[in-house]
Design an enzyme around this catalytic site. Sequence first.
Site, mmCIF file in Angstrom:
data_model
loop_
_atom_site.group_PDB
_atom_site.id
_atom_site.type_symbol
_atom_site.label_atom_id
_atom_site.label_comp_id
_atom_site.label_asym_id
_atom_site.label_seq_id
_atom_site.Cartn_x
_atom_site.Cartn_y
_atom_site.Cartn_z
ATOM 1 C CG ASP A 35 -7.398 3.135 -0.838
ATOM 2 O OD1 ASP A 35 -7.833 1.982 -0.759
ATOM 3 O OD2 ASP A 35 -7.523 3.959 0.105
ATOM 4 C CE LYS A 68 -4.464 0.816 0.198
ATOM 5 N NZ LYS A 68 -5.612 -0.049 -0.148
HETATM 6 P P1 NDP Z 1 -12.920 7.603 -3.113
HETATM 7 O O1 NDP Z 1 -11.863 8.591 -2.889
HETATM 8 O O2 NDP Z 1 -13.429 7.346 -4.471
HETATM 9 O O3 NDP Z 1 -14.171 7.910 -2.182
HETATM 10 C C1 NDP Z 1 -14.034 7.999 -0.802
HETATM 11 C C2 NDP Z 1 -15.363 8.401 -0.207
HETATM 12 O O4 NDP Z 1 -15.299 8.269 1.220
HETATM 13 C C3 NDP Z 1 -15.704 9.857 -0.484
HETATM 14 O O5 NDP Z 1 -17.104 9.989 -0.495
HETATM 15 C C4 NDP Z 1 -15.075 10.566 0.715
HETATM 16 O O6 NDP Z 1 -15.631 11.826 1.009
HETATM 17 C C5 NDP Z 1 -15.405 9.581 1.813
HETATM 18 N N1 NDP Z 1 -14.402 9.714 2.884
HETATM 19 C C6 NDP Z 1 -13.066 9.579 2.742
HETATM 20 N N2 NDP Z 1 -12.455 9.815 3.912
HETATM 21 C C7 NDP Z 1 -13.425 10.109 4.775
HETATM 22 C C8 NDP Z 1 -13.429 10.451 6.140
HETATM 23 N N3 NDP Z 1 -12.284 10.532 6.843
HETATM 24 N N4 NDP Z 1 -14.628 10.678 6.735
HETATM 25 C C9 NDP Z 1 -15.787 10.601 6.027
HETATM 26 N N5 NDP Z 1 -15.839 10.296 4.720
HETATM 27 C C10 NDP Z 1 -14.681 10.045 4.110
HETATM 28 O O7 NDP Z 1 -12.337 6.225 -2.468
HETATM 29 P P2 NDP Z 1 -12.851 4.734 -2.685
HETATM 30 O O8 NDP Z 1 -14.310 4.701 -2.924
HETATM 31 O O9 NDP Z 1 -11.928 4.082 -3.625
HETATM 32 O O10 NDP Z 1 -12.530 4.116 -1.244
HETATM 33 C C11 NDP Z 1 -13.501 4.013 -0.198
HETATM 34 C C12 NDP Z 1 -13.075 2.926 0.771
HETATM 35 O O11 NDP Z 1 -13.012 1.674 0.068
HETATM 36 C C13 NDP Z 1 -11.692 3.103 1.405
HETATM 37 O O12 NDP Z 1 -11.731 2.563 2.702
HETATM 38 C C14 NDP Z 1 -10.802 2.237 0.512
HETATM 39 O O13 NDP Z 1 -9.648 1.830 1.213
HETATM 40 C C15 NDP Z 1 -11.734 1.073 0.256
HETATM 41 N N6 NDP Z 1 -11.429 0.236 -0.895
HETATM 42 C C16 NDP Z 1 -11.289 0.770 -2.141
HETATM 43 C C17 NDP Z 1 -11.059 -0.051 -3.221
HETATM 44 C C18 NDP Z 1 -10.975 0.464 -4.610
HETATM 45 O O14 NDP Z 1 -10.860 -0.355 -5.526
HETATM 46 N N7 NDP Z 1 -11.068 1.756 -4.862
HETATM 47 C C19 NDP Z 1 -10.891 -1.502 -3.052
HETATM 48 C C20 NDP Z 1 -11.141 -1.968 -1.710
HETATM 49 C C21 NDP Z 1 -11.386 -1.109 -0.687
HETATM 50 P P3 NDP Z 1 -14.795 13.155 0.644
HETATM 51 O O15 NDP Z 1 -14.857 13.257 -0.848
HETATM 52 O O16 NDP Z 1 -15.490 14.241 1.353
HETATM 53 O O17 NDP Z 1 -13.399 12.942 1.146
HETATM 54 O O1 2IT Z 2 -7.967 -1.727 -0.768
HETATM 55 C C1 2IT Z 2 -7.887 -2.211 -1.917
HETATM 56 O O2 2IT Z 2 -8.008 -3.435 -2.107
HETATM 57 C C2 2IT Z 2 -7.662 -1.312 -3.040
HETATM 58 N N1 2IT Z 2 -7.604 -0.105 -2.836
HETATM 59 C C3 2IT Z 2 -7.493 -1.843 -4.428
HETATM 60 C C4 2IT Z 2 -6.083 -2.302 -4.636
HETATM 61 C C5 2IT Z 2 -5.738 -2.739 -6.043
HETATM 62 O O3 2IT Z 2 -4.557 -3.046 -6.233
HETATM 63 O O4 2IT Z 2 -6.601 -2.781 -6.919
#
Ligand code: NDP
Ligand code: 2IT
Length: 449
Positions: free
Chosen positions: A162, A122
């Site tokens: 992420d 990461k």
């Molecule tokens: P994005 O940046 O696309 O979206 C994040 C969302 O969560 C936004 O709506 C953001 O709001 C909100 N958010 C972020 N930080 C906070 C906080 N501290 N408090 C409240 N709201 C918050 O990220 P992803 O959708 O990719 O990621 C969301 C979650 O999913 C994370 O935990 C990530 O680790 C996990 N994840 C992502 C994967 C991926 O493929 N993208 C895979 C597996 C897990 P704002 O815009 O206001 O910051």
């Molecule tokens: O938390 C996660 O699994 C991710 N942000 C996606 C990682 C990836 O390599 O696609």
Amino acid sequence: MIEVIERMKRKDPYEKEFHQAVEEVFGTVRPVLERYPDYRRSAILERLIEPERLIQFRITWLDDAGQVHVNRGYRIQMNGAIGPYKGGLRFHPSVNLSILKFLAFEQVFKNALTTLPMGGGKGGSDFDPKGKSDTEIMRFCQAFMMELFRHVGPDTDVPAGDIGVGAREIGYLFGMYRKLRNEFTGVLTGKSLGWGGSLIRPEATGYGNVYFASEMLATRSDTLAGKTCLVSGSGNVAQYTVEKLIDLGAKVVSMSDSSGFVYDEAGIDREKLAFVKRLKNVRRGRIREYADKYPNAVYTEADPQLDFNPLWDRPAQCAFPSATQNEISGKDAQNLLRNGVFLVSEGANMPSTPDAIDIFLANNVLYAPGKASNAGGVAVSGLEMSQNSMRLSWPREEVDSRLKTIMKSIHKTCLDAAAEYGKPGNYLIGANIAGFVKVVNAMIDQGIV
Ligand code: NDP
Ligand code: 2IT
């Protein structure tokens, strides 16, 4: 076990999130250590919590007004026993070593569960993308890659997105990598379709989470059709969770960002979701605008004084936390139960606090830990790597069908491991044990390195 945890805490006393993730996994694998005494002799626990390599670097970049800024960049190559390091990059002001180590640690076991050959890593930066112009984002990504390029590569370490890192950032990062190395390889996943990306990668985490939830419901002869669902976040994971829930006939009544949440009792339909996608992915606006556009929805501003989040205090049957870590406290968990929620499937990484998890497990909630339920994203990243290596791209149906098969397989693996260790139906124990055994066996096979 206790000594290992205490030593870790003494050594790095401020890494609270990392401690939390380690305690959650180690708290469930004691029966495995008892069954295989060899693991202790091999100092497996100590090795698992020590990153194989930890890279920290300075990022210097210029804003549009000519001002120079300095941020911290990181890449944690946590464990490479079953494949090249693989895991996302997070750009968010809260990023620090503790958060990235917890994410890298989770990623190791998650990647093992996907059935694909990927180690865990990461990285990211404390850079805040909010309010930055497109050219500032580009310059930052370029500066980030100017250091990272020497540590990554398609057979070494393959970053992805992420929080704060999506298709736009991956594009800028890739462009700089290609220039510096003079090679076009699958060094990043989450690329755009026209230059090596995979169909379904943007959808994969959200879709995969909903597939996992459907599998959990099927164990109780139930489906998502007609269920009222709470979703937090409005980024990549949340958007495609909502999309698949709509496809399967569920009613989604909430989405959020860090400023607050919207509650739409009538349900977020396809048209409203399209509005959210434009709002977040193109205009990069705030979720409160949803309530301006759809006045029957109610917007509630986040209140940092509260010890609970009112989003989790609404009538529903299913919850899909998809924003960030520790977004469901013990009090939120009580509220969810009181409101009728009996399924919690984690889209985010570690969104439930330990108290919340205890409450779910004590109350027979169908609870899926993120390392199982959100593994669809990295799984399709693995499929993107395969396609890049073969220099071809699979059609949408093929990738989606592979994603479904992988999510089903993770679900079964969790249930089988839980049953084998006397905790039938406990997905937390099942996911931790199955991921742990796979990684540890690979480490032992490869000797003391
Ligand atoms: P994005 O940046 O696309 O979206 C994040 C969302 O969560 C936004 O709506 C953001 O709001 C909100 N958010 C972020 N930080 C906070 C906080 N501290 N408090 C409240 N709201 C918050 O990220 P992803 O959708 O990719 O990621 C969301 C979650 O999913 C994370 O935990 C990530 O680790 C996990 N994840 C992502 C994967 C991926 O493929 N993208 C895979 C597996 C897990 P704002 O815009 O206001 O910051
Ligand atoms: O938390 C996660 O699994 C991710 N942000 C996606 C990682 C990836 O390599 O696609």
